[in-house]
Design a protein around this motif. Structure first.
Motif, PDB file in Angstrom:
ATOM      1  N   GLN A 637       6.019   6.927   5.782  1.00 10.95           N
ATOM      2  CA  GLN A 637       4.552   6.949   5.920  1.00 10.95           C
ATOM      3  C   GLN A 637       4.096   6.761   7.371  1.00 10.95           C
ATOM      4  OE1 GLN A 637       5.387   5.317   2.791  1.00 10.95           O
ATOM      5  NE2 GLN A 637       4.468   6.921   1.573  1.00 10.95           N
ATOM      6  N   ALA A 638       4.913   7.232   8.325  1.00 10.77           N
ATOM      7  CA  ALA A 638       4.504   7.127   9.730  1.00 10.77           C
ATOM      8  C   ALA A 638       3.279   7.988   9.975  1.00 10.77           C
ATOM      9  CB  ALA A 638       5.646   7.577  10.635  1.00 10.77           C
ATOM     10  N   TYR A 639       3.044   8.936   9.081  1.00 11.18           N
ATOM     11  CA  TYR A 639       1.921   9.867   9.229  1.00 11.18           C
ATOM     12  C   TYR A 639       0.645   9.315   8.611  1.00 11.18           C
ATOM     13  CZ  TYR A 639       4.004  10.526   4.639  1.00 11.18           C
ATOM     14  OH  TYR A 639       4.557  10.278   3.424  1.00 11.18           O
ATOM     15  N   GLY A 640       0.732   8.238   7.851  1.00  6.72           N
ATOM     16  CA  GLY A 640      -0.426   7.798   7.076  1.00  6.72           C
ATOM     17  C   GLY A 640      -1.131   6.602   7.675  1.00  6.72           C
ATOM     18  N   LYS A 641      -2.398   6.430   7.294  1.00  5.61           N
ATOM     19  CA  LYS A 641      -3.067   5.166   7.550  1.00  5.61           C
ATOM     20  C   LYS A 641      -2.594   4.266   6.423  1.00  5.61           C
ATOM     21  CE  LYS A 641      -5.322   7.113  10.876  1.00  5.61           C
ATOM     22  NZ  LYS A 641      -4.468   7.259  12.071  1.00  5.61           N
ATOM     23  N   SER A 642      -1.515   3.577   6.676  1.00  8.80           N
ATOM     24  CA  SER A 642      -0.845   2.836   5.608  1.00  8.80           C
ATOM     25  C   SER A 642       0.170   1.902   6.243  1.00  8.80           C
ATOM     26  CB  SER A 642      -0.130   3.813   4.674  1.00  8.80           C
ATOM     27  OG  SER A 642       0.815   4.557   5.415  1.00  8.80           O
ATOM     28  N   LEU A 643       0.928   1.188   5.410  1.00 10.10           N
ATOM     29  CA  LEU A 643       1.947   0.310   5.971  1.00 10.10           C
ATOM     30  C   LEU A 643       2.938   1.148   6.752  1.00 10.10           C
ATOM     31  CD1 LEU A 643       3.310  -2.571   6.092  1.00 10.10           C
ATOM     32  CD2 LEU A 643       4.883  -1.633   4.410  1.00 10.10           C
ATOM     33  N   GLU A 670       8.495  -5.061   3.100  1.00 13.84           N
ATOM     34  CA  GLU A 670       8.342  -3.619   3.312  1.00 13.84           C
ATOM     35  C   GLU A 670       8.422  -2.879   1.977  1.00 13.84           C
ATOM     36  OE1 GLU A 670      10.089  -2.108   6.836  1.00 13.84           O
ATOM     37  OE2 GLU A 670       9.717  -0.024   6.313  1.00 13.84           O
ATOM     38  N   HIS A 671       9.325  -3.329   1.114  1.00 11.05           N
ATOM     39  CA  HIS A 671       9.423  -2.693  -0.201  1.00 11.05           C
ATOM     40  C   HIS A 671       8.165  -2.928  -1.028  1.00 11.05           C
ATOM     41  CE1 HIS A 671      14.059  -2.340  -0.080  1.00 11.05           C
ATOM     42  NE2 HIS A 671      13.484  -1.211   0.267  1.00 11.05           N
ATOM     43  N   ARG A 672       7.570  -4.084  -0.844  1.00 11.26           N
ATOM     44  CA  ARG A 672       6.390  -4.413  -1.643  1.00 11.26           C
ATOM     45  C   ARG A 672       5.175  -3.580  -1.220  1.00 11.26           C
ATOM     46  NH1 ARG A 672       4.970  -8.068  -5.190  1.00 11.26           N
ATOM     47  NH2 ARG A 672       2.772  -8.670  -5.344  1.00 11.26           N
ATOM     48  N   TYR A 673       4.981  -3.441   0.087  1.00 12.26           N
ATOM     49  CA  TYR A 673       3.720  -2.856   0.552  1.00 12.26           C
ATOM     50  C   TYR A 673       3.861  -1.407   1.015  1.00 12.26           C
ATOM     51  CZ  TYR A 673       2.494  -7.749   0.352  1.00 12.26           C
ATOM     52  OH  TYR A 673       2.287  -9.031  -0.084  1.00 12.26           O
ATOM     53  N   ARG A 674       5.079  -0.818   0.925  1.00 12.99           N
ATOM     54  CA  ARG A 674       5.268   0.560   1.381  1.00 12.99           C
ATOM     55  C   ARG A 674       4.316   1.477   0.608  1.00 12.99           C
ATOM     56  NH1 ARG A 674      11.183   1.327  -1.594  1.00 12.99           N
ATOM     57  NH2 ARG A 674      10.392   0.567  -3.571  1.00 12.99           N
ATOM     58  N   GLY A 675       3.778   2.438   1.341  1.00 14.00           N
ATOM     59  CA  GLY A 675       2.927   3.429   0.677  1.00 14.00           C
ATOM     60  C   GLY A 675       1.491   2.981   0.459  1.00 14.00           C
ATOM     61  N   LEU A 676       1.158   1.731   0.800  1.00 13.66           N
ATOM     62  CA  LEU A 676      -0.222   1.263   0.582  1.00 13.66           C
ATOM     63  C   LEU A 676      -1.161   1.934   1.587  1.00 13.66           C
ATOM     64  CD1 LEU A 676      -2.185  -0.769  -0.805  1.00 13.66           C
ATOM     65  CD2 LEU A 676      -1.735  -2.295   1.133  1.00 13.66           C
TER      66      LEU A 676
END
Lengths: 852, 140
Positions: A637-643, A670-676
């Protein structure tokens, strides 16, 4: 029998005995009676003084008027309230905690269900020889003042007969001592003040402020002796007192007033065996409950978690806490603001926040004006940005504004706050040549110029200065400039939505509308734009676990989210697989290397402990990701406004200094909040000890190990305006840490503006860090369960975005170079590999062709 | 006895058939019509890149209103072929696309950069024949 049903003794099942009827005792009775609508408590108040509760803070105003009723507190006799039994002139002599009874000085035994000690304090009289001579007084009660008055009037008569001036000596140059000196002055005596500390009001002001204060007080005819103790007092034959000071000064005085501090009146509590503090005072917990669960203490007699408070406001708070507790509430004492502003002998003195600059690294900025007799000091944090406290003497008009800024970032140069030119707080004090928009190199001067020429909203400023048209990171600052210039700013997201992002978030959450077109039809106008589409896409993603390319959402995503990769300057993309906590297996690393080799990608290690592969064309992305997914990697998610990343040091498993398993915690987080999905990118850091190798305090969420658990820091940002993360909570166990982060992140996701990172969000948050702490740690808004549930749904619904694309032929079909030549490489993409590293080659500006 | 139940709010939006119309009509004269793709291939609100003869490329957009537009794919500010990946929308009713690199906004109707009178994108004629979108180029 009472005539009103709520006063019916029938419903009244319990008795609370209040010992002491000062300001705080009275406040407690009022608070309990106004909240106890069921009339479950009967109140017995024992007051040692014959006078019902009066305004002791205003004691000095008794001098001259000599009217006791003027100081009486409203409602202090509880007339007409059958449930309050006020017994004036009655002490509590003994408390029997086993039998739960109080024996009064009148010989009565009163049974209690709850006992509230509000005995206050008594003046401390230093044990100097002669301290108990006739002519020595304390300054605490109306009776004390009556005694001083009688002695003063006699002294004046005597002095006149002898053809000299009458004088009085006050021992103690603190707040109360100066009040006593003023009282003596009003009575016609020449006051002397002896203060052991090197300055007056040593608790409130520093040496510089004390010097200015001493000058002002002396000019009013008060003789000040600082840095001197009282060695002895001896009665003379002529009824005067000979006082010797430790500096050798000998004085003859008509009377002495001791005002050298107070001590908690805890005698009854001590006899009853309740725990008392080292410096006296009945020790209580934050509920104001003493070591006996049926006994409470409030006001100056209480030592809440060992700390005593000598001001009335904290006492009032304690009274409210106990009233709430007696009625089954959960209130706790929140601590107290010890800031003070007062007028002593007509001189303004104010002291607020960390006035003595005890914060490590704190800086002091002082301005003294000897001719005007003013002293102003502000204390700021080590980076000179945050106001910590200050002292004002002679002119305290800035007190209210300055106090409001305590704990907040000061706009501009903090020195201006105390300078005579007095740059007004609130106006952004940045210089005109300061670059606000670094993308387009727009200065504050040009933005302010545009505002002056009539640009009155963000769009207009963007239009005429180009500020904020690129990354948008400076828009909050531009907004502040607009607000500072007096422009009333629209909170509208863009021309299509009048609502702010936070409002749209609430609309989506409460209406369940899941499409942009649905939202636009009901709450907006037009067809949307590049501002509202990604914002709504982000809100939809934050509130569900649908794939970001599902259905209509696909049309809303910015190019990065649409191709699940980071667009680079020549239109190619970079690929960043997730490496939780910076961990990667050898097999994955080999695959990354092979992919880079096979597709000719430029490889660089990122600042977030992962690997970035540059130069991939759109149509290559699926093939690259297939190979990464095959070795167990997933979207970063380096491309996203996200974790983005959770950076960590190696921690206690390997490091000889580590005190906690920072890698383990980082991987879990990181596993918990990935993709948020969130209003802007979010970065974490986890350090295994105080050496802080993970640089966690530069992150939105920083976790630093302690011996006892974890310290949680929040709202640190790099970027254009770097900010250190601020301590939110200390020594948390794993579970509490995760719970607090859940709440913090979801609160940010819900309430932040579009593209507002956590540091400016906190800056703009009303109530600042204290409010955030109350929301996250104390659930002051009652939304913690909601926030945690929202995060639980996110964690539950997480799936790897790239794997989902690879499994879906429709989504996969969009990853083509040309719709009519899907495999054809874009002929405009070219690289230069002759230098030290591979770089993209851009086309020159195309020659403009005629429309055809 | 009857039980009162809240009427469920319909969740699925009704299917609307979009009437597709070319947004830019060709100027008079013969043209080379390059096949792009079936209309059904386009996602309303998004664009695709179309390869044209001699290495040129167009950015083709279908808007939710049913209009189809084609402009040049080359971003004149960035010197990269990325316009087809921009977000569409409108500014006061004017249909727009924003460059995905630096967010400059162009009119899809005229190709003009809306904040910069000096710059504009070339536009292409578009027509739809038998469900196929075609882009028109002047004959060489």
């Amino acid at each position: 029998m009472s005539t009103t049903p709520e006063n019916s003794a029938a419903t009244c099942t319990r008795t609370v005995v209040v010992v002491g009827h000062g300001m705080v005792g009275h406040r407690f009775v009022e608070a309990l009676r106004s909240r106890d609508t069921e009339s479950t408590w009967k109140v017995v108040v024992l007051s040692e003084e014959a006078e019902a509760a009066y305004d002791r803070v205003g004691l000095s105003s008794y001098v001259g008027a000599w009217d006791r009723s003027a100081l009486a507190l409203a409602g202090n006799t509880y007339g007409g309230d059958a449930l309050v039994d006020l017994r004036l002139g009655t002490r509590a002599d003994r408390v029997d905690r086993d039998a739960r009874t109080v024996t009064t000085s009148a010989g009565d035994v009163v049974a209690y269900d709850a006992l509230v000690l509000a005995t206050g304090s008594h003046p401390f009289v230093p044990p100097v020889p002669g301290h108990d001579s006739a002519g020595c007084f304390v300054y605490r009660t109306l009776d004390d003042l009556d005694g001083i008055r009688t002695a003063a009037e006699a002294a004046i008569e005597r002095a006149h007969a002898e053809g000299r001036e009458a004088n009085g000596l006050v021992v103690g140059g603190g707040l109360l001592g100066l009040e006593a000196a003023n009282a003596l002055r009003l009575l016609g005596l020449t006051p002397h003040v002896v203060e052991f500390a090197p300055r007056l009001m040593p608790l409130q002001v520093d040496d510089g402020g004390g010097a200015v204060l001493e000058g002002l007080i002396s000019s009013l005819g008060v003789q000040v002796h600082t840095g001197a103790g009282t060695s002895s007092i001896a009665a003379q034959d002529d009824d005067r007192l000979a006082v010797e000071l430790s500096d050798g000064t000998a004085l003859l005085t008509d009377l002495v007033v001791f005002s050298a501090g107070v001590r908690p009146s805890d005698a009854v509590a001590r006899t009853a065996g309740l725990a008392v503090g080292e410096r006296g005072g009945v020790v209580t917990d934050l509920a104001c409950r003493t070591s006996d669960e049926n006994v409470w203490a409030v006001g100056e007699v209480a030592a809440v978690e060992g700390r005593s408070y000598g001001l009335v406001a904290p006492g009032y708070t304690m009274a409210e806490v106990v009233a709430d507790r007696l009625l089954g509430g959960e209130a706790t004492f929140p601590g107290a603001d010890l800031s003070t502003k007062l007028k002593l002998l007509g001189v303004d003195v104010a002291s607020f926040g960390d006035a003595m600059a005890t914060t490590p690294g704190a800086l002091e900025i002082v301005h003294t004006d000897a001719t005007k007799g003013t002293y102003a000091k502000v204390v700021v944090s080590d980076d000179a940005r945050t106001l910590l406290g200050g002292i004002l003497v002679g002119d305290a008009s800035a007190y209210t504004t300055l106090k409001a800024y305590v704990g907040r970032e000061v706009p501009g140069d903090p020195g201006a706050l105390v300078s005579p030119a007095g740059a007004e707080l609130g106006a952004d004090a940045l210089p005109d040549d300061a670059v606000i928009c670094s993308c387009n190199n727009v200065t504050k001067g040009s933005i302010c110029g545009a505002i002056a020429e009539g640009a009155c909203d963000l769009a207009a400023i963007k239009g005429c200065t180009t500020a904020g048209t690129t990354c948008g990171g400076c828009l909050p600052t531009v907004k502040r400039l607009l607000v500072d210039s007096g422009v009333e700013l629209s909170k509208a997201l863009c021309e299509h939505f009048e609502q702010s992002r936070a409002e749209l978030f609430e609309i989506v959450a409460s209406t369940g509308i899941r499409t942009f077109s649905g939202l636009l039809a009901r709450y907006g106008t037009g067809t949307g734009c590049e501002i509202c589409k990604p914002t709504v896409a982000s809100i939809l993603a934050s509130t569900s676990s649908d794939h970001v390319l599902d259905g209509e959402q696909a049309a809303l995503q910015d190019s990065n989210d649409h191709f699940l990769a980071n667009i680079q300057k020549n239109g190619t993309y970079s690929v960043v697989p997730r490496m939780p906590g910076g961990e990667v297996t050898a097999e994955q690393l080999i695959t990354i290397g092979q992919v880079a080799q096979d597709f000719g990608l430029y490889v660089k290690v990122t600042g977030g402990q992962r690997i970035d592969l540059f130069g991939a064309r759109v149509e290559q992305l699926p093939a690259i990701w297939q190979r990464l997914v095959d070795v167990g990697m997933e979207s970063g998610q380096a491309y996203g406004k996200s974790l983005r990343t959770v950076k960590s040091c190696v921690g206690s498993s390997w490091c000889r200094y580590g005190v906690q398993d920072s890698v383990g915690m980082a991987v879990d987080l990181e596993h918990r909040y990935r993709g948020l999905r969130s209003p802007h990118k979010i970065k974490f850091g986890v350090s295994g000890c105080a050496r802080e190798c993970a640089e966690a305090r530069g992150k939105d969420v920083g976790v630093i190990a302690t011996d006892k658990g974890w310290n949680l820091y929040v709202c640190g940002n790099g970027g254009q305006t770097p900010a250190h993360a601020r301590l939110l909570a200390s020594d948390l166990d794993d579970e509490t840490l995760v719970r607090y982060i859940d709440r913090f992140l979801m609160f940010y996701v819900r309430t932040a503006d579009r593209l507002q990172r956590t540091a400016p969000w906190l800056d703009a948050l009303e109530g600042g860090l204290e409010h955030l702490r109350a929301v996250v740690c104390e659930d002051s808004l009652g939304i913690a369960d909601d926030l945690e549930a929202a995060m639980a749904r996110h964690v539950e619904g997480y799936e790897d975005e790239w794997k989902a694309v690879l499994d879906d032929p429709v989504k996969l079909s969009r990853f083509v170079s040309f719709v009519n030549a899907p495999e054809e490489a874009d002929p405009t993409v070219a690289f230069d590999e002759t230098g030290p590293r591979k770089v993209p080659v851009l086309l020159g500006l195309p020659t403009v062709r005629e429309n055809v | 006895m009857t039980t009162l139940v809240n009427t469920p709010v319909p969740t699925a939006a009704p299917t609307v058939r979009t009437l597709v119309r070319p947004g830019i009509l060709p100027a008079p004269g013969a043209r080379l019509w390059v096949a792009a793709c079936p209309v059904s291939h386009l996602v309303p609100g998004r664009g695709v890149a179309v390869l044209l003869p001699a290495g040129a490329q167009a950015a083709l957009f279908l808007l939710p209103t049913g209009m189809i537009y084609a402009v040049d794919n080359l971003d004149p500010y960035a010197g990269a072929a990325v316009i087809s990946r921009g977000l569409t929308g409108d500014r006061s009713g004017e249909p727009t696309v924003a460059s995905p690199l630096h967010k400059q906004v162009f009119s899809l109707r005229t190709g003009a950069a809306l904040d910069d009178p000096e710059v504009s994108l070339p536009t292409y004629a578009v027509r739809v024949q038998h469900g196929e979108v075609r882009i028109g180029l002047p004959l060489p």
